[in-house]
Design a protein around this motif. Structure first.
Motif, PDB file in Angstrom:
ATOM      1  N   THR A   1      78.078  50.323  52.368  1.00 22.50           N
ATOM      2  CA  THR A   1      79.052  50.185  51.345  1.00 22.50           C
ATOM      3  C   THR A   1      78.973  49.510  50.285  1.00 22.50           C
ATOM      4  OG1 THR A   1      80.366  51.380  52.752  1.00 22.50           O
ATOM      5  CG2 THR A   1      81.029  50.117  50.872  1.00 22.50           C
TER       6      THR A   1
ATOM      7  N   ALA B   1      76.117  49.463  48.134  1.00 19.65           N
ATOM      8  CA  ALA B   1      76.569  50.237  46.723  1.00 19.65           C
ATOM      9  C   ALA B   1      77.122  49.974  46.006  1.00 19.65           C
ATOM     10  CB  ALA B   1      76.756  52.001  47.219  1.00 19.65           C
ATOM     11  N   ASP B   2      78.483  48.450  45.903  1.00 20.55           N
ATOM     12  CA  ASP B   2      78.826  47.739  45.738  1.00 20.55           C
ATOM     13  C   ASP B   2      78.270  46.805  44.818  1.00 20.55           C
ATOM     14  OD1 ASP B   2      81.220  49.568  46.379  1.00 20.55           O
ATOM     15  OD2 ASP B   2      81.941  47.870  48.056  1.00 20.55           O
TER      16      ASP B   2
ATOM     17  N   GLN C   1      74.893  47.030  44.478  1.00 21.72           N
ATOM     18  CA  GLN C   1      74.549  47.856  42.862  1.00 21.72           C
ATOM     19  C   GLN C   1      74.782  48.330  42.260  1.00 21.72           C
ATOM     20  OE1 GLN C   1      71.032  48.109  43.952  1.00 21.72           O
ATOM     21  NE2 GLN C   1      70.644  47.224  46.074  1.00 21.72           N
ATOM     22  N   LYS C   2      76.236  49.131  42.158  1.00 22.08           N
ATOM     23  CA  LYS C   2      76.833  49.194  40.608  1.00 22.08           C
ATOM     24  C   LYS C   2      77.152  48.217  40.249  1.00 22.08           C
ATOM     25  CE  LYS C   2      79.558  52.007  43.200  1.00 22.08           C
ATOM     26  NZ  LYS C   2      80.751  53.035  43.841  1.00 22.08           N
ATOM     27  N   VAL C   3      77.443  46.343  40.861  1.00 23.52           N
ATOM     28  CA  VAL C   3      77.377  45.686  39.768  1.00 23.52           C
ATOM     29  C   VAL C   3      76.277  44.948  39.375  1.00 23.52           C
ATOM     30  CG1 VAL C   3      77.947  42.728  39.746  1.00 23.52           C
ATOM     31  CG2 VAL C   3      79.571  44.562  41.260  1.00 23.52           C
TER      32      VAL C   3
ATOM     33  N   ALA D   1      74.376  47.386  38.022  1.00 24.44           N
ATOM     34  CA  ALA D   1      73.535  48.117  36.861  1.00 24.44           C
ATOM     35  C   ALA D   1      74.617  48.243  35.922  1.00 24.44           C
ATOM     36  CB  ALA D   1      74.167  49.384  37.366  1.00 24.44           C
ATOM     37  N   ASN D   2      75.686  47.440  36.286  1.00 25.26           N
ATOM     38  CA  ASN D   2      76.867  47.254  34.631  1.00 25.26           C
ATOM     39  C   ASN D   2      76.387  45.540  33.998  1.00 25.26           C
ATOM     40  OD1 ASN D   2      78.316  49.288  35.271  1.00 25.26           O
ATOM     41  ND2 ASN D   2      79.935  48.012  36.846  1.00 25.26           N
TER      42      ASN D   2
ATOM     43  N   PRO E   1      81.212  40.835  35.548  1.00 24.50           N
ATOM     44  CA  PRO E   1      82.577  42.543  36.644  1.00 24.50           C
ATOM     45  C   PRO E   1      83.924  41.118  36.427  1.00 24.50           C
ATOM     46  CG  PRO E   1      80.763  41.288  37.821  1.00 24.50           C
ATOM     47  CD  PRO E   1      80.425  40.612  36.492  1.00 24.50           C
TER      48      PRO E   1
END
Length: 95
Positions: A33, A36-37, A39-41, A43-44, A53
């Motif tokens: 988890t 994944a979090d 990786q999202k940051v 990518a953003n 963020p």
């Protein structure tokens, strides 16, 4: 600390998870988890049109990482040094 260093440390953690002693399902789920979090940051942040963020989201990631690090120190000490480096990088990067 750079994003490349963070990605490299995440890859090292994945390799350690795969080659080391078995990790209990709860810790493995928490790590997945968090990964994944992160990786999202990342990518953003790679998309220049998006704002950095939010402070709350960054704080949540750091808190999440610190809690996992404490659990790893007790249950899976072989993983804790690698993960501690990741938690430190997140803090220094403001993620």
């Amino acid at each position: 600390m750079s994003i490349d260093n963070l990605k490299e440390s995440l890859q090292k953690l994945h390799a350690t998870l795969e080659s080391g002693a078995p990790v209990d399902p709860e810790i493995k789920a928490l790590l997945q988890t968090l990964d994944a979090d992160i990786q999202k940051v990342l990518a953003n942040n790679a998309d220049a049109t998006l704002a950095p963020p939010a402070e709350e989201a960054s704080s949540d990631l750091v808190n999440q990482a610190q809690k996992i690090s404490a659990r790893l120190a007790v249950r899976h000490p072989h993983l804790e040094p690698v993960f501690r480096d990741i938690a430190d990088m997140l803090t220094k990067m403001g993620i």
